[in-house]
Design an enzyme around this catalytic site. Structure first.
Site, PDB file in Angstrom:
ATOM      1  N   ASN A 212       0.849  -1.203   0.000  1.00 36.44           N
ATOM      2  CA  ASN A 212       0.000   0.000   0.000  1.00 36.44           C
ATOM      3  C   ASN A 212       0.874   1.239   0.000  1.00 36.44           C
ATOM      4  O   ASN A 212       2.110   1.141   0.015  1.00 36.44           O
ATOM      5  CB  ASN A 212      -0.955  -0.016   1.192  1.00 36.44           C
ATOM      6  CG  ASN A 212      -0.195  -0.127   2.498  1.00 36.44           C
ATOM      7  OD1 ASN A 212       0.581   0.752   2.857  1.00 36.44           O
ATOM      8  ND2 ASN A 212      -0.393  -1.239   3.207  1.00 36.44           N
ATOM      9  N   ASP A 281      -4.405  -6.702   4.869  1.00 34.32           N
ATOM     10  CA  ASP A 281      -5.331  -7.652   5.492  1.00 34.32           C
ATOM     11  C   ASP A 281      -5.208  -9.051   4.876  1.00 34.32           C
ATOM     12  O   ASP A 281      -5.622 -10.028   5.482  1.00 34.32           O
ATOM     13  CB  ASP A 281      -6.774  -7.148   5.322  1.00 34.32           C
ATOM     14  CG  ASP A 281      -7.032  -5.929   6.193  1.00 34.32           C
ATOM     15  OD1 ASP A 281      -6.586  -5.942   7.357  1.00 34.32           O
ATOM     16  OD2 ASP A 281      -7.652  -4.958   5.714  1.00 34.32           O
ATOM     17  N   LYS A 291      10.272 -16.522 -10.353  1.00 35.42           N
ATOM     18  CA  LYS A 291       9.389 -15.533 -10.973  1.00 35.42           C
ATOM     19  C   LYS A 291       8.276 -16.250 -11.762  1.00 35.42           C
ATOM     20  O   LYS A 291       8.569 -17.172 -12.540  1.00 35.42           O
ATOM     21  CB  LYS A 291      10.213 -14.645 -11.919  1.00 35.42           C
ATOM     22  CG  LYS A 291       9.396 -13.529 -12.503  1.00 35.42           C
ATOM     23  CD  LYS A 291      10.210 -12.674 -13.434  1.00 35.42           C
ATOM     24  CE  LYS A 291       9.281 -11.717 -14.158  1.00 35.42           C
ATOM     25  NZ  LYS A 291       9.748 -11.314 -15.443  1.00 35.42           N
ATOM     26  N   PHE A 326      -4.557   2.916  14.604  1.00 32.37           N
ATOM     27  CA  PHE A 326      -4.869   3.932  13.605  1.00 32.37           C
ATOM     28  C   PHE A 326      -5.998   3.417  12.729  1.00 32.37           C
ATOM     29  O   PHE A 326      -6.167   2.198  12.591  1.00 32.37           O
ATOM     30  CB  PHE A 326      -3.638   4.220  12.731  1.00 32.37           C
ATOM     31  CG  PHE A 326      -2.754   5.281  13.305  1.00 32.37           C
ATOM     32  CD1 PHE A 326      -1.939   5.000  14.395  1.00 32.37           C
ATOM     33  CD2 PHE A 326      -2.734   6.558  12.764  1.00 32.37           C
ATOM     34  CE1 PHE A 326      -1.129   5.983  14.943  1.00 32.37           C
ATOM     35  CE2 PHE A 326      -1.924   7.546  13.305  1.00 32.37           C
ATOM     36  CZ  PHE A 326      -1.119   7.257  14.397  1.00 32.37           C
ATOM     37  N   LYS A 340     -13.754   0.003  15.151  1.00 31.81           N
ATOM     38  CA  LYS A 340     -12.417  -0.609  15.248  1.00 31.81           C
ATOM     39  C   LYS A 340     -11.864  -0.493  16.668  1.00 31.81           C
ATOM     40  O   LYS A 340     -11.259  -1.427  17.193  1.00 31.81           O
ATOM     41  CB  LYS A 340     -11.438   0.068  14.277  1.00 31.81           C
ATOM     42  CG  LYS A 340     -11.654  -0.365  12.841  1.00 31.81           C
ATOM     43  CD  LYS A 340     -10.702   0.309  11.876  1.00 31.81           C
ATOM     44  CE  LYS A 340     -11.205   0.070  10.444  1.00 31.81           C
ATOM     45  NZ  LYS A 340     -10.486   0.817   9.437  1.00 31.81           N
ATOM     46  N   LYS A 344     -11.102  -3.989  18.483  1.00 33.25           N
ATOM     47  CA  LYS A 344      -9.694  -4.362  18.691  1.00 33.25           C
ATOM     48  C   LYS A 344      -9.233  -4.074  20.125  1.00 33.25           C
ATOM     49  O   LYS A 344      -8.045  -4.176  20.428  1.00 33.25           O
ATOM     50  CB  LYS A 344      -8.819  -3.642  17.666  1.00 33.25           C
ATOM     51  CG  LYS A 344      -9.248  -3.950  16.223  1.00 33.25           C
ATOM     52  CD  LYS A 344      -8.238  -3.517  15.195  1.00 33.25           C
ATOM     53  CE  LYS A 344      -8.813  -3.700  13.788  1.00 33.25           C
ATOM     54  NZ  LYS A 344      -7.795  -3.819  12.766  1.00 33.25           N
TER      55      LYS A 344
HETATM   56  N1  CTP Z   1      -4.120  -3.653  11.682  1.00 35.60           N
HETATM   57  C1  CTP Z   1      -3.433  -4.759  12.147  1.00 35.60           C
HETATM   58  N2  CTP Z   1      -3.463  -5.898  11.451  1.00 35.60           N
HETATM   59  C2  CTP Z   1      -4.165  -6.016  10.311  1.00 35.60           C
HETATM   60  C3  CTP Z   1      -4.863  -4.900   9.816  1.00 35.60           C
HETATM   61  C4  CTP Z   1      -4.822  -3.723  10.527  1.00 35.60           C
HETATM   62  O1  CTP Z   1      -2.790  -4.664  13.189  1.00 35.60           O
HETATM   63  N3  CTP Z   1      -4.182  -7.160   9.658  1.00 35.60           N
HETATM   64  C5  CTP Z   1      -4.098  -2.418  12.476  1.00 35.60           C
HETATM   65  C6  CTP Z   1      -3.479  -1.217  11.792  1.00 35.60           C
HETATM   66  O2  CTP Z   1      -2.097  -1.114  12.116  1.00 35.60           O
HETATM   67  C7  CTP Z   1      -4.256  -0.054  12.386  1.00 35.60           C
HETATM   68  C8  CTP Z   1      -5.625  -0.664  12.679  1.00 35.60           C
HETATM   69  O3  CTP Z   1      -5.433  -2.065  12.728  1.00 35.60           O
HETATM   70  O4  CTP Z   1      -3.707   0.375  13.605  1.00 35.60           O
HETATM   71  C9  CTP Z   1      -6.699  -0.349  11.687  1.00 35.60           C
HETATM   72  O5  CTP Z   1      -6.252  -0.646  10.398  1.00 35.60           O
HETATM   73  P1  CTP Z   1      -7.193  -0.424   9.122  1.00 35.60           P
HETATM   74  O6  CTP Z   1      -6.476  -0.919   7.914  1.00 35.60           O
HETATM   75  O7  CTP Z   1      -7.727   0.976   9.139  1.00 35.60           O
HETATM   76  O8  CTP Z   1      -8.414  -1.328   9.478  1.00 35.60           O
HETATM   77  P2  CTP Z   1      -8.744  -2.830   9.278  1.00 35.60           P
HETATM   78  O9  CTP Z   1      -8.945  -3.436  10.618  1.00 35.60           O
HETATM   79  O10 CTP Z   1      -7.801  -3.493   8.364  1.00 35.60           O
HETATM   80  O11 CTP Z   1     -10.186  -2.695   8.618  1.00 35.60           O
HETATM   81  P3  CTP Z   1     -10.623  -2.348   7.119  1.00 35.60           P
HETATM   82  O12 CTP Z   1      -9.385  -2.530   6.264  1.00 35.60           O
HETATM   83  O13 CTP Z   1     -11.685  -3.323   6.843  1.00 35.60           O
HETATM   84  O14 CTP Z   1     -11.079  -0.903   7.156  1.00 35.60           O
END
Ligand code: CTP
Length: 409
Positions: A212, A281, A291, A326, A340, A344
């Site tokens: 990302n 995720d 490759k 975050f 969230k 969490k």
């Molecule tokens: N995070 C994490 N592990 C993951 C995904 C996210 O620890 N697999 C943490 C990120 O570091 C951040 C928080 O969760 O502090 C929220 O991340 P975000 O990407 O906004 O949310 P997601 O839980 O992934 O939800 P979505 O992508 O569905 O919005």
């Protein structure tokens, strides 16, 4: 306090001669004082007089220093604990408000991150001019402390406000700023801060990955702010090219699963845990050793879920630990972020909307909403390092609140 570094900028005003009394008084009080003169100021007062009373070199041009490797406007800006322009003429206030950096003094102003102050001195009409007043207000809004000029008969024979404040009043004013700074200083001595920053990369094969746009800047800024506040800082850093902030121990990761290992291993040592990393995720179900060659017109890749690291940390956190996550949203920020925070089990969640100007991955500023279980606060636009301090300060307050509560029961 007395070993503080005070940088005094002197501009071309008839009041420049008072800079000598000011610098001398500060030096006698034990402050380490350095002076930058503009060329116009040097027409009113000699660098030699100021060097004599400050016991230091006086700077006028970029390349005055004896040390050729030093870039004065950066070195002096880093050196200063407080920067005061006294006397500050209308010109320097205008340039500072606009961010113009066309000489050593104004370049140094632009490069400074320490508290800034000014003691204006000029003709009453110049002082009262809407342009000067607007510039002063702009600077005040940015946190500059201004000591008002005094009223009386001015050098130009006009009477009114514009006379430089008396040097002893400026000294009191400086000492007040320094003591407020001391009182408000964030101290994290004895605390351990674990922060993750940057993207994750999920490999498809040796040349391709899923990732990302995270720059890691916000997490690095939090690590820098924590180290400056005296904490022991462990920074789990993703694949970004940012330099490691001073005093920070960096542990590099690439994938979400690498990061999870680092966080699980180090979390027990930490007082504050901040997940600023942008974690993928999903990862590829399989990673090819070689490759992958193209074949056919389309290709289907299977992704599998990565662990939710923050949720895992939320499950295992101790009562005395503060966990901050975050959330980057593009819609329904408050609602999504609060979900969230709860899901969490975080103490604090910093939410920003990727679509808001000044927020997001690549810039040096952020504009966020700070969510706690009991409520939310929308913060104004600020630098990522200032936001780092706000986050750490909030976590410190939360931890104090928890320990106070525990000791009452
Ligand atoms: N995070 C994490 N592990 C993951 C995904 C996210 O620890 N697999 C943490 C990120 O570091 C951040 C928080 O969760 O502090 C929220 O991340 P975000 O990407 O906004 O949310 P997601 O839980 O992934 O939800 P979505 O992508 O569905 O919005």
């Amino acid at each position: 306090m007395k070993n503080k570094h005070i940088l005094v900028g002197v501009t071309g005003s008839i009041a420049a001669f008072k800079a000598c009394t000011l610098v001398s008084a500060l030096t006698k009080k034990g402050y380490d004082v350095r002076v930058i003169l503009t060329h116009h100021a040097a027409a009113f007062i000699t660098p030699l007089s100021l060097a004599a009373v400050s016991h230091n070199d006086v700077y006028i041009d970029e390349f005055d220093g004896t040390n050729e490797a030093m870039i004065p406007h950066i070195a002096l800006a880093k050196w200063a604990d407080l920067f005061i322009v006294a006397p500050a003429d209308a010109n320097v206030l205008a340039k500072a408000a606009c961010g113009i950096a066309d000489d050593l003094l104004t370049s140094c102003i632009l490069a400074s991150t320490c508290p800034m102050a000014a003691a204006p001195a000029m003709n009453v009409h110049m002082y009262e001019n809407i342009a000067t007043q607007t510039n002063l207000n702009t600077l005040k809004e940015r946190g500059w402390k201004i000591i008002e000029p005094e009223s009386g008969l001015l050098a130009c024979a006009d009477t009114g406000k514009g006379r430089l404040a008396e040097p002893e009043h400026i000294v009191d004013f400086i000492e007040k700023i320094l003591s407020e700074q001391e009182e408000n200083a964030l101290s994290l001595a004895g605390k351990t801060v674990l922060v993750s920053a940057g993207p994750t990369q999920e490999a498809l094969d040796p040349v391709r990955f899923l990732s990302n746009h995270s720059s890691g800047k916000q997490g690095f800024a939090i690590a820098a702010a924590a180290a400056k506040a005296g904490a022991k800082v462990l920074l789990a850093a993703g694949p970004v090219s940012l330099p490691t902030p001073e005093g920070v121990e960096r542990i590099d990761y690439v994938s979400a699963r690498d990061l999870e290992k680092i966080m699980i291993e180090n979390a027990p040592k930490a007082d504050f845990i901040i997940m600023a990393a942008a974690v993928a995720d999903y990862r590829f179900e399989t990673t090819a050793d070689q490759k992958i060659k193209k074949s056919g017109d389309s290709m289907t890749l299977t992704l599998v879920r990565n662990p939710d690291i923050l949720a895992g940390l939320g499950k295992t956190k101790r009562d005395d630990q503060i966990l901050c996550g975050f959330a980057m949203e593009t819609e329904n920020l408050d609602e999504n972020a609060r979900a969230k925070l709860i899901a969490k089990n975080c103490d604090l969640l910093i939410a920003n909307n990727l679509r808001t100007e000044g927020a997001g991955f690549q810039g040096d500023t952020n504009i966020v909403t700070l969510l706690k279980p009991e409520g939310s606060e929308h913060l104004p636009l600020m630098s990522k390092e200032d936001l780092g301090r706000v986050i750490l300060n909030t976590m410190l307050e939360m931890q104090k609140g928890k320990t106070d509560h525990a000791s009452v029961h």
